[in-house]
Write a protein that holds these residues in place. Structure first.
Motif, PDB file in Angstrom:
ATOM      1  N   HIS A  62       0.816  -1.210   0.000  1.00 23.94           N
ATOM      2  CA  HIS A  62       0.000   0.000   0.000  1.00 23.94           C
ATOM      3  C   HIS A  62       0.853   1.265   0.000  1.00 23.94           C
ATOM      4  CE1 HIS A  62      -3.188  -2.868   0.709  1.00 23.94           C
ATOM      5  NE2 HIS A  62      -4.025  -1.933   0.293  1.00 23.94           N
ATOM      6  N   GLN A  63       1.939   1.222  -0.757  1.00 26.18           N
ATOM      7  CA  GLN A  63       2.838   2.364  -0.879  1.00 26.18           C
ATOM      8  C   GLN A  63       2.831   2.904  -2.306  1.00 26.18           C
ATOM      9  OE1 GLN A  63       4.323   3.745   1.833  1.00 26.18           O
ATOM     10  NE2 GLN A  63       3.182   2.163   2.937  1.00 26.18           N
ATOM     11  N   VAL A  64       3.349   4.104  -2.440  1.00 26.50           N
ATOM     12  CA  VAL A  64       3.596   4.731  -3.736  1.00 26.50           C
ATOM     13  C   VAL A  64       5.100   4.603  -3.961  1.00 26.50           C
ATOM     14  CG1 VAL A  64       3.502   6.863  -5.066  1.00 26.50           C
ATOM     15  CG2 VAL A  64       1.686   6.341  -3.416  1.00 26.50           C
ATOM     16  N   ILE A  65       5.487   4.014  -5.096  1.00 26.46           N
ATOM     17  CA  ILE A  65       6.900   3.777  -5.393  1.00 26.46           C
ATOM     18  C   ILE A  65       7.250   4.570  -6.656  1.00 26.46           C
ATOM     19  CG2 ILE A  65       8.685   2.040  -5.777  1.00 26.46           C
ATOM     20  CD1 ILE A  65       6.583  -0.054  -4.750  1.00 26.46           C
ATOM     21  N   LEU A  66       8.158   5.525  -6.515  1.00 26.43           N
ATOM     22  CA  LEU A  66       8.509   6.401  -7.635  1.00 26.43           C
ATOM     23  C   LEU A  66      10.021   6.556  -7.770  1.00 26.43           C
ATOM     24  CD1 LEU A  66       5.919   9.288  -7.038  1.00 26.43           C
ATOM     25  CD2 LEU A  66       5.763   7.445  -8.724  1.00 26.43           C
ATOM     26  N   ASN A  67      10.446   6.836  -8.982  1.00 30.75           N
ATOM     27  CA  ASN A  67      11.826   7.194  -9.264  1.00 30.75           C
ATOM     28  C   ASN A  67      12.147   8.445  -8.448  1.00 30.75           C
ATOM     29  OD1 ASN A  67      14.152   8.406 -10.520  1.00 30.75           O
ATOM     30  ND2 ASN A  67      13.713   7.276 -12.393  1.00 30.75           N
ATOM     31  N   HIS A 126       1.184  11.558   1.436  1.00 26.22           N
ATOM     32  CA  HIS A 126       1.383  10.124   1.638  1.00 26.22           C
ATOM     33  C   HIS A 126       2.877   9.823   1.517  1.00 26.22           C
ATOM     34  CE1 HIS A 126       1.337   5.806   0.691  1.00 26.22           C
ATOM     35  NE2 HIS A 126       0.126   5.782   1.203  1.00 26.22           N
ATOM     36  N   PRO A 127       3.407   8.931   2.344  1.00 22.19           N
ATOM     37  CA  PRO A 127       4.826   8.570   2.194  1.00 22.19           C
ATOM     38  C   PRO A 127       5.099   8.005   0.795  1.00 22.19           C
ATOM     39  CG  PRO A 127       3.908   7.622   4.197  1.00 22.19           C
ATOM     40  CD  PRO A 127       2.762   8.207   3.429  1.00 22.19           C
ATOM     41  N   VAL A 128       6.274   8.259   0.277  1.00 24.91           N
ATOM     42  CA  VAL A 128       6.679   7.764  -1.034  1.00 24.91           C
ATOM     43  C   VAL A 128       7.985   6.988  -0.877  1.00 24.91           C
ATOM     44  CG1 VAL A 128       7.407   8.418  -3.372  1.00 24.91           C
ATOM     45  CG2 VAL A 128       5.591   9.713  -2.223  1.00 24.91           C
ATOM     46  N   ILE A 129       8.022   5.796  -1.441  1.00 21.51           N
ATOM     47  CA  ILE A 129       9.270   5.049  -1.521  1.00 21.51           C
ATOM     48  C   ILE A 129       9.925   5.468  -2.829  1.00 21.51           C
ATOM     49  CG2 ILE A 129      10.334   2.778  -1.810  1.00 21.51           C
ATOM     50  CD1 ILE A 129       8.039   1.640  -0.103  1.00 21.51           C
ATOM     51  N   THR A 130      11.143   5.998  -2.755  1.00 20.22           N
ATOM     52  CA  THR A 130      11.827   6.404  -3.976  1.00 20.22           C
ATOM     53  C   THR A 130      12.937   5.413  -4.301  1.00 20.22           C
ATOM     54  OG1 THR A 130      13.276   7.887  -2.721  1.00 20.22           O
ATOM     55  CG2 THR A 130      11.297   8.859  -3.713  1.00 20.22           C
TER      56      THR A 130
END
Length: 138
Positions: free
Chosen positions: A65-70, A83-87
């Motif tokens: 349930h995360q947002v994963i972005l460059n 929202h937290p973002v995993i980069t």
């Protein structure tokens, strides 16, 4: 010395986008990701366990349930306000995530004092598409 191989399958839901892709995956979208991990190592003398399956589940669960972005994606800073973002260091493809998750599992195993390491990992982003990495350990 005996080496044993274990297997664990874990699912997670996450959103990503590929900023260097020409096509619909450039847009923010989600998947039910499936991660298959094969671990090789020496069973613990006392417990007989190579690596606790919950360790694998915990590592993969960090993406649920995360947002994963460059990290270069301008959208990351905007979403981070809500929202937290995993980069990631590149576009968060199934190929990149396979390597990242394998590194995280290996680090957690080493932290626990285990010689267990990922031998093979598959990261599925759909029912018909996956990236696979295999590792030859010395």
């Amino acid at each position: 010395m005996m080496t044993t191989r274990i297997y664990k399958e874990v699912f997670f839901e996450a959103t990503h986008r590929l900023i260097h892709y020409q096509g619909k995956c450039f847009r923010l979208h989600g998947h039910q990701w499936r991660v298959e991990v094969w671990i090789e190592g020496t069973p613990d003398e006392r417990t007989g366990i190579v690596l606790d399956y919950n360790t694998i589940k915990e590592v993969v669960g960090r993406f649920d349930h995360q947002v994963i972005l460059n990290e270069a994606d301008p959208m990351a800073e905007c979403i981070e306000k809500f929202h937290p973002v995993i980069t990631t260091s590149g576009d968060p493809t199934s190929e990149l995530l396979a390597g990242l998750i394998a590194e995280m599992i290996d680090a957690m195993a080493a932290q626990q004092g285990s010689d267990a390491r990922v031998a093979k990992i598959r990261v599925w982003e759909s029912a018909s598409s996956y990236a696979e990495r295999t590792y030859v350990r010395q």
